[in-house]
Design an enzyme around this catalytic site. Structure first.
Site, PDB file in Angstrom:
ATOM      1  N   ILE A 131       0.864  -1.179   0.000  1.00  0.00           N
ATOM      2  CA  ILE A 131       0.000   0.000   0.000  1.00  0.00           C
ATOM      3  C   ILE A 131       0.904   1.235   0.000  1.00  0.00           C
ATOM      4  CG2 ILE A 131      -1.793   1.252   1.260  1.00  0.00           C
ATOM      5  CD1 ILE A 131      -2.610  -1.460   2.486  1.00  0.00           C
ATOM      6  N   GLY A 171       4.113  -8.764   5.697  1.00  0.00           N
ATOM      7  CA  GLY A 171       4.592  -7.936   6.794  1.00  0.00           C
ATOM      8  C   GLY A 171       4.230  -6.495   6.537  1.00  0.00           C
ATOM      9  N   GLY A 172       3.980  -5.746   7.608  1.00  0.00           N
ATOM     10  CA  GLY A 172       3.641  -4.334   7.451  1.00  0.00           C
ATOM     11  C   GLY A 172       2.487  -4.148   6.487  1.00  0.00           C
ATOM     12  N   ASP A 173       2.722  -3.383   5.426  1.00  0.00           N
ATOM     13  CA  ASP A 173       1.679  -3.138   4.422  1.00  0.00           C
ATOM     14  C   ASP A 173       1.938  -3.954   3.162  1.00  0.00           C
ATOM     15  OD1 ASP A 173       3.931  -1.774   3.524  1.00  0.00           O
ATOM     16  OD2 ASP A 173       2.771  -0.112   2.686  1.00  0.00           O
ATOM     17  N   GLU A 174       2.703  -5.037   3.285  1.00  0.00           N
ATOM     18  CA  GLU A 174       3.085  -5.853   2.125  1.00  0.00           C
ATOM     19  C   GLU A 174       2.271  -7.142   2.081  1.00  0.00           C
ATOM     20  OE1 GLU A 174       7.156  -6.371   3.159  1.00  0.00           O
ATOM     21  OE2 GLU A 174       7.768  -4.466   2.253  1.00  0.00           O
TER      22      GLU A 174
END
Length: 189
Positions: A131, A171-174
């Site tokens: 994102i 992970g995170g926005d991935e």
């Protein structure tokens, strides 16, 4: 008596005038729990009967305890299996979105490679999606809003994919997408 199921557990004490060893052995082999030779002392007979009744009660209590223990073992085994399944699920899924995580994605990717090695006509595709400017959302609207966006984004990706495909939060926005069963490059849309 011992051959009839209804009477099998009744303790039998033989009282006989026969005092030969073979008579006593014969009676015990037939299922008698004790053998008393006539004439007998009343106190001895009562003591032997009390011992046999106590043994029968203890045997019955032991059977109940064994049944309870077996039930507890089955219950505990089911609880442990449920906990193990939950631990495996937690280890393989993202806590926030519920999507497969990096570990499960890697496992499924390895399966796709193995399928491809077995079948030259089998192809798959991998896509990496993140994102843009997600940090801005977290910084301006807060982490709670960022988490809600990640969950919603994962749900939207799922609605666009086939059931056989894998969407993982890397992970995170991935996020990563694994599309199996591709025949040619044009199948990836």
């Amino acid at each position: 008596l011992k051959e009839m199921p209804a009477f099998r557990d009744i303790p039998v004490v033989m009282v006989s005038a026969k005092s030969q060893l073979m008579d006593r052995i014969y009676a015990l082999n037939l299922g008698a729990l004790d053998y008393i030779v006539k004439p007998f002392e009343k106190l001895e007979l009562l003591a032997r009967l009390r011992v046999q009744l106590d043994l029968q009660r203890l045997h019955r209590d032991l059977g109940k305890l064994n049944a309870e223990l077996e039930d507890k073992v089955k219950e505990r085994t089911a609880e442990l299996e449920k906990a193990r399944a939950k631990a495996v699920s937690l280890a393989m899924h993202d806590l926030l979105t519920g999507l497969p995580n990096r570990n499960l994605f890697q496992d499924r990717l390895n399966n796709e490679f193995a399928h491809n090695r077995r079948d030259d006509g089998y192809h798959f595709a991998v896509a990496f999606v993140d994102i843009d400017n997600f940090k801005v959302i977290n910084d301006s609207l807060g982490h709670d809003m960022g988490d809600r966006l990640l969950v919603s984004f994962g749900e939207r990706l799922q609605h666009c994919m086939r059931e056989m495909d894998t969407i993982a939060r890397f992970g995170g926005d991935e996020f990563t997408l694994l599309l199996g069963g591709m025949q040619e490059q044009g199948d990836v849309k």
